[in-house]
Design a protein around this motif. Structure first.
Motif, mmCIF file in Angstrom:
data_model
loop_
_atom_site.group_PDB
_atom_site.id
_atom_site.type_symbol
_atom_site.label_atom_id
_atom_site.label_comp_id
_atom_site.label_asym_id
_atom_site.label_seq_id
_atom_site.Cartn_x
_atom_site.Cartn_y
_atom_site.Cartn_z
ATOM 1 N N ASN A 56 0.767 -1.374 0.090
ATOM 2 C CA ASN A 56 -0.296 -0.330 0.136
ATOM 3 C C ASN A 56 0.755 1.594 -0.031
ATOM 4 N N ARG A 57 2.139 1.745 0.156
ATOM 5 C CA ARG A 57 2.717 2.391 -0.377
ATOM 6 C C ARG A 57 4.004 2.121 -1.333
ATOM 7 N N GLY A 58 3.340 1.051 -2.176
ATOM 8 C CA GLY A 58 3.644 1.620 -2.944
ATOM 9 C C GLY A 58 5.662 1.134 -3.998
ATOM 10 N N GLN A 59 5.297 -0.101 -2.501
ATOM 11 C CA GLN A 59 6.261 -0.265 -2.451
ATOM 12 C C GLN A 59 6.515 -1.719 -3.632
ATOM 13 N N GLU A 60 7.294 -2.636 -4.370
ATOM 14 C CA GLU A 60 7.117 -3.660 -4.659
ATOM 15 C C GLU A 60 8.365 -4.587 -3.150
ATOM 16 N N TRP A 61 7.276 -6.238 -3.445
ATOM 17 C CA TRP A 61 8.273 -6.814 -2.614
ATOM 18 C C TRP A 61 7.604 -8.106 -3.005
ATOM 19 N N PRO A 62 9.002 -8.649 -2.831
ATOM 20 C CA PRO A 62 8.901 -10.999 -3.347
ATOM 21 C C PRO A 62 7.172 -11.128 -2.362
ATOM 22 N N MET A 63 7.188 -12.651 -3.215
ATOM 23 C CA MET A 63 5.732 -13.333 -2.740
ATOM 24 C C MET A 63 6.570 -14.643 -3.455
ATOM 25 N N PHE A 64 5.733 -15.792 -3.219
ATOM 26 C CA PHE A 64 5.167 -17.012 -3.929
ATOM 27 C C PHE A 64 3.062 -17.322 -4.699
ATOM 28 N N TYR A 65 3.726 -17.667 -5.793
ATOM 29 C CA TYR A 65 2.580 -18.081 -6.178
ATOM 30 C C TYR A 65 2.481 -19.944 -6.299
ATOM 31 N N MET A 66 1.613 -20.776 -5.515
ATOM 32 C CA MET A 66 1.600 -22.012 -5.183
ATOM 33 C C MET A 66 0.633 -22.729 -5.312
ATOM 34 N N ASN A 67 1.116 -24.151 -6.571
ATOM 35 C CA ASN A 67 0.025 -24.945 -6.743
ATOM 36 C C ASN A 67 -1.280 -25.593 -5.338
ATOM 37 N N ARG A 68 -2.085 -26.649 -5.853
ATOM 38 C CA ARG A 68 -2.247 -27.403 -4.250
ATOM 39 C C ARG A 68 -1.168 -28.375 -3.642
ATOM 40 N N ASP A 69 -0.778 -28.858 -4.545
ATOM 41 C CA ASP A 69 0.589 -29.627 -3.931
ATOM 42 C C ASP A 69 1.766 -28.889 -2.583
ATOM 43 N N GLY A 70 1.852 -27.332 -3.631
ATOM 44 C CA GLY A 70 2.324 -26.624 -2.958
ATOM 45 C C GLY A 70 1.979 -25.786 -1.594
ATOM 46 N N PHE A 71 0.876 -26.100 -1.652
ATOM 47 C CA PHE A 71 -0.706 -25.881 -0.494
ATOM 48 C C PHE A 71 -0.392 -26.708 0.678
ATOM 49 N N THR A 72 -0.025 -27.887 0.127
ATOM 50 C CA THR A 72 -0.430 -28.870 0.977
ATOM 51 C C THR A 72 0.889 -29.577 1.578
ATOM 52 N N LEU A 73 1.862 -29.479 1.188
ATOM 53 C CA LEU A 73 3.335 -29.419 2.267
ATOM 54 C C LEU A 73 3.549 -28.876 2.745
ATOM 55 N N LEU A 74 3.122 -26.986 2.106
ATOM 56 C CA LEU A 74 3.205 -26.045 3.181
ATOM 57 C C LEU A 74 2.476 -26.176 4.635
ATOM 58 N N ALA A 75 1.527 -26.383 4.019
ATOM 59 C CA ALA A 75 -0.350 -26.196 5.054
ATOM 60 C C ALA A 75 0.365 -27.581 6.419
ATOM 61 N N MET A 76 1.137 -28.655 5.713
ATOM 62 C CA MET A 76 1.351 -29.106 6.396
ATOM 63 C C MET A 76 2.348 -29.217 8.197
ATOM 64 N N GLY A 77 2.766 -28.290 7.891
ATOM 65 C CA GLY A 77 3.482 -27.482 8.955
ATOM 66 C C GLY A 77 2.403 -26.817 9.957
#
Length: 256
Positions: A56-77
């Motif tokens: 919201n300050r107009g600054q560019e920051w990194p992020m990730f897109y993830m598919n269902r498999d990626g989300f599942t692995l991440l959310a297991m934690g």
């Protein structure tokens, strides 16, 4: 909780930002978890795609897109009863989005090359067959009775193309004039009670009214998953009677 899962690059995905927001975590910590996952196993990297967003300050920051498999692995934690509820909502959202993509996509949008080729051949065959009928009947003339009794079924997207080729340029969707095309035709069918509009497994399948009228058939096909299980895909197709019904109805509405 809106838009847990979105379409990006013709794939159902979510983002590290949305995961952080819904699970109540710092985005930098979610980002670090993703980096740890991809560092441990190179095969995991294809489940995530690095991108950027503007805050919201107009600054560019990194992020990730993830598919269902990626989300599942991440959310297991993520642990706890509340986290489990969020996981289930994400899985349901992924299923709904992927079902929508399966039922609405054109052949060129299918990732699997074999399935894409099969769908393309099916679309072209159905398109040629129906166009032959239209040439006999002449543009904007009602379909002959033989079309109604035809055993040839076609995809909803193919019918949308045929209707447009015969002079129907616009549809009335949500009280507004929309360009005739596959997505707007699906919306019109849902709005007018021919397809189920409720999100879930029944999304874009025929309503009981439409089935009783003989307008659609539902074809089931099976696709093997990498883990050895089998995925059942349901595809809604328009019968000969349905083709006659919708073409007559829309040509009549546009002539009025």
């Amino acid at each position: 909780m809106n838009e847990l899962v979105i379409m990006h690059g013709q794939q159902a995905v979510t983002t590290s930002l949305k995961v952080a927001e819904v699970f109540g975590k710092e985005h930098r910590n979610v980002m670090q978890s993703i980096k740890n996952l991809t560092a441990e196993n190179s095969a995991v990297k294809k489940m995530f795609a690095e991108s950027t967003y503007v805050n919201n300050r107009g600054q560019e920051w990194p992020m990730f897109y993830m598919n269902r498999d990626g989300f599942t692995l991440l959310a297991m934690g993520f642990s706890g009863a509340k986290a489990m509820g969020f996981k289930l909502q994400y899985i349901e959202a992924f299923n709904a989005m992927e079902h929508r993509l399966t039922t609405e996509q054109d052949s060129y949008m299918i990732a699997d090359p074999i399935e894409r080729a099969k769908r393309w051949i099916e679309e072209q065959k159905a398109l040629k067959e129906t166009q032959k009928q239209l040439e006999i009947a002449k543009p904007k003339v009602l379909f002959a009775d033989s079309v109604a009794s035809s055993e040839t079924t076609i995809l909803i997207g193919v019918l949308a193309k045929i209707i447009k080729q015969n002079g129907v340029e616009y549809l009335t969707v949500a009280g507004k004039q929309k360009l005739m095309g596959q997505n707007n035709f699906f919306k019109w069918l849902r709005e007018n009670g021919y397809l189920i509009s409720r999100k879930g497994d029944s999304w874009n399948t025929p309503t009981q009214k439409a089935m009783d009228m003989g307008l659609f058939e539902v074809k089931e096909s099976t696709t093997p998953n990498p883990d050895g299980s089998v995925r059942i895909t349901k595809t809604t197709k328009v019968t000969g009677k349905g083709q006659q019904y919708f073409i007559n109805k829309l040509l009549g509405e546009n002539a009025a």
